[in-house]
Design a protein around this motif. Structure first.
Motif, mmCIF file in Angstrom:
data_model
loop_
_atom_site.group_PDB
_atom_site.id
_atom_site.type_symbol
_atom_site.label_atom_id
_atom_site.label_comp_id
_atom_site.label_asym_id
_atom_site.label_seq_id
_atom_site.Cartn_x
_atom_site.Cartn_y
_atom_site.Cartn_z
ATOM 1 N N PRO A 5 0.802 -1.229 0.000
ATOM 2 C CA PRO A 5 0.000 0.000 0.000
ATOM 3 C C PRO A 5 0.835 1.278 0.000
ATOM 4 O O PRO A 5 0.369 2.327 -0.433
ATOM 5 N N ILE A 6 2.049 1.208 0.531
ATOM 6 C CA ILE A 6 3.003 2.308 0.479
ATOM 7 C C ILE A 6 4.353 1.723 0.083
ATOM 8 O O ILE A 6 4.497 0.504 -0.029
ATOM 9 N N ASP A 7 5.327 2.582 -0.119
ATOM 10 C CA ASP A 7 6.649 2.145 -0.558
ATOM 11 C C ASP A 7 7.221 1.070 0.372
ATOM 12 O O ASP A 7 7.117 1.167 1.596
ATOM 13 N N ARG A 8 7.845 0.064 -0.203
ATOM 14 C CA ARG A 8 8.371 -1.063 0.574
ATOM 15 C C ARG A 8 9.416 -0.599 1.590
ATOM 16 O O ARG A 8 9.456 -1.078 2.723
ATOM 17 N N GLU A 9 10.273 0.330 1.182
ATOM 18 C CA GLU A 9 11.307 0.818 2.092
ATOM 19 C C GLU A 9 10.682 1.587 3.253
ATOM 20 O O GLU A 9 11.175 1.530 4.388
ATOM 21 N N GLN A 10 9.595 2.292 2.990
ATOM 22 C CA GLN A 10 8.897 3.004 4.064
ATOM 23 C C GLN A 10 8.315 2.025 5.069
ATOM 24 O O GLN A 10 8.360 2.272 6.282
ATOM 25 N N ILE A 11 7.759 0.929 4.598
ATOM 26 C CA ILE A 11 7.230 -0.106 5.493
ATOM 27 C C ILE A 11 8.345 -0.663 6.370
ATOM 28 O O ILE A 11 8.213 -0.771 7.598
ATOM 29 N N HIS A 12 9.461 -0.998 5.737
ATOM 30 C CA HIS A 12 10.603 -1.574 6.462
ATOM 31 C C HIS A 12 11.135 -0.592 7.513
ATOM 32 O O HIS A 12 11.364 -0.965 8.676
#
Length: 215
Positions: A76-83
Motif C-alpha cells: 500500500p506504500i513504498d516497501r522501504e517506508q514499510i521496512h
C-alpha cells in the motif's frame, strides 16, 4: 503477469502497524507503573514482566511484517517506508525494555523526579505515535493527512520537552549526587528514557514522509 496474480497484495500492513503501536503503548504504560510502584518489589517484578511481554509481542509483529513484506507483490506504500517504519517503531519498544532491565540490573535505589517526568513524556510520545499510525490507512483523505502531520508535530514538541528535562536532570545529577555509582546508574536511565522520545520522533519523521508522499 501470472507471478503478480499469485503473489499476495497489500499484506494488511496498516493493521500490523496498529498492533505494534498497541504493544508499544502497553510497554510504556507498564513501565510507568513500574516506576510508580518501584518501592514494592512484587509489583516491580510484575510490571517488569509486563514490559517484557509487550516488547516480545512487538518483536513478533515486526518479524511478521518482514516476512509479509518479502511475500507481498503490491504494497500500500513504498516497501522501504514499510521496512523503516516498523523497525523504527520496534526500536521504541526495545528501549523501554532496556530501561526496565537496566533498572533491575543496576539495582537503582529509588526513582527520582526526573525519571518520573521522563517516563510521563515517554508514555505520551508512545500514545501519540499510536494515534499517528492509526491514521496511515486513510492518509489519502486530506483530513487524515492533516491530523497525522499535526500529531507528528506534537511528538516533536514532546521530544523537545524531554530534551529540556534531560539537560536539567544531568545538571542536577552532577551537582548533587555524591555517590559515583548511583550517578552512573541514574545517568544511564536518563539517557535511555530520553532516547525513547528520540526514537518516537524518528517514527514521526517517517510518518511525515509517508504522508507527504502519499496524501
Amino acid at each position: 503477469m501470472l507471478f503478480g496474480k499469485l503473489m499476495p497484495r497489500d499484506g494488511n500492513f496498516f493493521e500490523k502497524f496498529n498492533q505494534h503501536a498497541d504493544r508499544t503503548v502497553q510497554a510504556a504504560r507498564a513501565f510507568a507503573l513500574l516506576v510508580a510502584n518501584y518501592g514494592d518489589a512484587q509489583l516491580r517484578e510484575q510490571y517488569n514482566r509486563e514490559v517484557d511481554e509487550a516488547e516480545h509481542a512487538a518483536d513478533r509483529i515486526t518479524q511478521d511484517v518482514s516476512r509479509t513484506l518479502h511475500l507481498t507483490f503490491i504494497t500500500p506504500i513504498d516497501r522501504e517506508q514499510i521496512h523503516t517504519l516498523i523497525n523504527t517503531m520496534d526500536d521504541v519498544a526495545d528501549l523501554l525494555q532496556d530501561a526496565a532491565e537496566t533498572m533491575a540490573l543496576y539495582d537503582v535505589r529509588e526513582m527520582t523526579d526526573e525519571i518520573v517526568r521522563l517516563t510521563e513524556l515517554c508514555v505520551k510520545c508512545c500514545e501519540r505515535v499510536k494515534d499517528a499510525v492509526s491514521l496511515l490507512s486513510t492518509i489519502g483523505e486530506a483530513k487524515s493527512a492533516e491530523a497525522a502531520l499535526k500529531t507528528c508535530e506534537e511528538i516533536d514538541k514532546l521530544e523537545s520537552d524531554a530534551d529540556r528535562v534531560m539537560r536539567t536532570a544531568m545538571s542536577k545529577l552532577f551537582r548533587e549526587q555524591a555517590d559515583v555509582r548511583e550517578l552512573i546508574k541514574l545517568k544511564a536511565i536518563y539517557e535511555l528514557l530520553e532516547t525513547v522520545t528520540d526514537r518516537c520522533e524518528d517514527v514521526a519523521n517517517v510518518i511525515e514522509g509517508i504522508v507527504l508522499e502519499n496524501a
